[in-house]
Design an enzyme around this catalytic site. Structure first.
Site, short mmCIF file in Angstrom:
data_model
loop_
_atom_site.label_atom_id
_atom_site.label_comp_id
_atom_site.label_asym_id
_atom_site.label_seq_id
_atom_site.Cartn_x
_atom_site.Cartn_y
_atom_site.Cartn_z
N ASP A 45 3.90 1.89 12.36
CA ASP A 45 3.24 2.83 11.46
C ASP A 45 3.36 4.23 12.07
OD1 ASP A 45 1.32 4.11 9.60
OD2 ASP A 45 0.63 2.07 9.22
N ASP A 65 8.47 6.01 11.76
CA ASP A 65 8.59 6.61 10.44
C ASP A 65 9.72 5.86 9.74
OD1 ASP A 65 9.08 8.09 8.16
OD2 ASP A 65 9.00 10.03 9.16
N ASN A 92 6.45 -3.12 4.36
CA ASN A 92 5.19 -2.89 3.65
C ASN A 92 4.81 -1.41 3.56
OD1 ASN A 92 2.35 -3.77 2.71
ND2 ASN A 92 1.90 -2.63 4.58
N TYR A 158 7.15 6.46 -7.08
CA TYR A 158 6.68 5.22 -6.47
C TYR A 158 7.18 4.01 -7.24
CZ TYR A 158 3.31 1.58 -5.11
OH TYR A 158 2.72 0.41 -4.69
N THR A 192 -8.29 -0.84 -1.22
CA THR A 192 -8.02 -0.23 0.08
C THR A 192 -8.33 1.26 0.00
OG1 THR A 192 -5.72 0.43 -0.36
CG2 THR A 192 -6.09 -1.84 0.39
#
Length: 251
Positions: A45, A65, A92, A158, A192
């Site tokens: 991450d 990244d 993910n 997205y 989340t």
């Protein structure tokens, strides 16, 4: 009543699991689930919170990244250096903005697709290369979305990535069958921190269309990922498993 998640003890004992975007949300829940089932976990991450999680789980954090191919290669190399192999690679990580296309910038598009298309492709590439070196067995898990199948206002870039994830998943499965499996998970709305970036009226609109009456919990996605990556799902490949509380069933 909140449903409890029951890890299957030792189902992933000593298997090496790489989770990108693993510091929070779905990624964090998956890291916790696989660790509970005995896996050795590599958390990737850009969020330094992943380091604290890795320490808690007895895993390793690798700042990565996913839009940078060199960093993705370093992640794979670092995993092999630390654990000796890669058994499960879970793409993910994501980036998204909520804007209609005429307000989105090219830089935003490049960032979103750099992670969600090129990053997934690069992650799968380095994982497959390593899996072939170590004998050919392995699993690629890709986080897709219900937005891979239906439109939602404000998420054109997205959604382009999530449509691509399905195509990539199918191609990987065909290229490397029968030894390396590739499966996508397509969650609906997830409870989340990412929800905070979406306007409240949009969340209410989506929730109103979910027959289950709620968003999914990250732990539910993690339980599905752990099953998909297990030997119990050995015949599952080249497909997407939808987890959406019957959202898509409305048609």
């Amino acid at each position: 009543m909140t449903a409890r998640m029951f890890p299957v003890a030792d189902r992933h004992r000593d298997r090496v699991y790489v989770i990108t975007g693993g510091a929070k949300g779905i990624g964090r829940a998956c890291a916790e689930r696989f660790a509970a089932e005995g896996a050795q976990v590599m958390i990737a991450d850009i969020d330094p919170a992943g380091a604290d999680l890795a320490e808690t789980l007895g895993g390793v954090f690798h700042r990565t990244d996913m839009a940078d191919p060199d960093q993705v290669r370093d992640l794979a190399a670092g995993t092999v250096e630390r654990f000796g192999r890669i058994d499960i690679w879970h793409n993910n990580a994501f980036s998204a903005v909520f804007k209609p296309i005429h307000e989105q910038t090219l830089d935003e598009f490049d960032r979103i697709t750099g992670i969600g298309i090129r990053g997934y492709w690069m992650g799968a590439k380095v994982a497959v290369e390593q899996m072939r070196r170590q004998g050919g067995r392995g699993v690629i898990v890709n986080t897709a979305s219900v937005q891979s199948f239906v439109g939602e206002r404000g998420f054109s870039a997205y959604q382009a990535t999530k449509g691509a994830v399905l195509a990539l998943t199918r191609s990987l499965a065909l290229d490397h069958a029968p030894d390396i499996r590739s499966v996508a998970i397509a969650p609906g709305l997830i409870a989340t921190d990412a929800i905070g970036d979406i306007p409240e009226d949009v969340i209410e609109e989506v929730l109103a269309g979910i027959p289950a009456g709620r968003a999914a919990r990250p732990e539910e996605v993690a339980a599905l990922a752990a099953f998909i990556a297990s030997e119990e799902a050995d015949y599952m490949s080249g497909t997407a498993v939808i987890l959406d509380g019957a959202y898509l069933a409305i048609g």
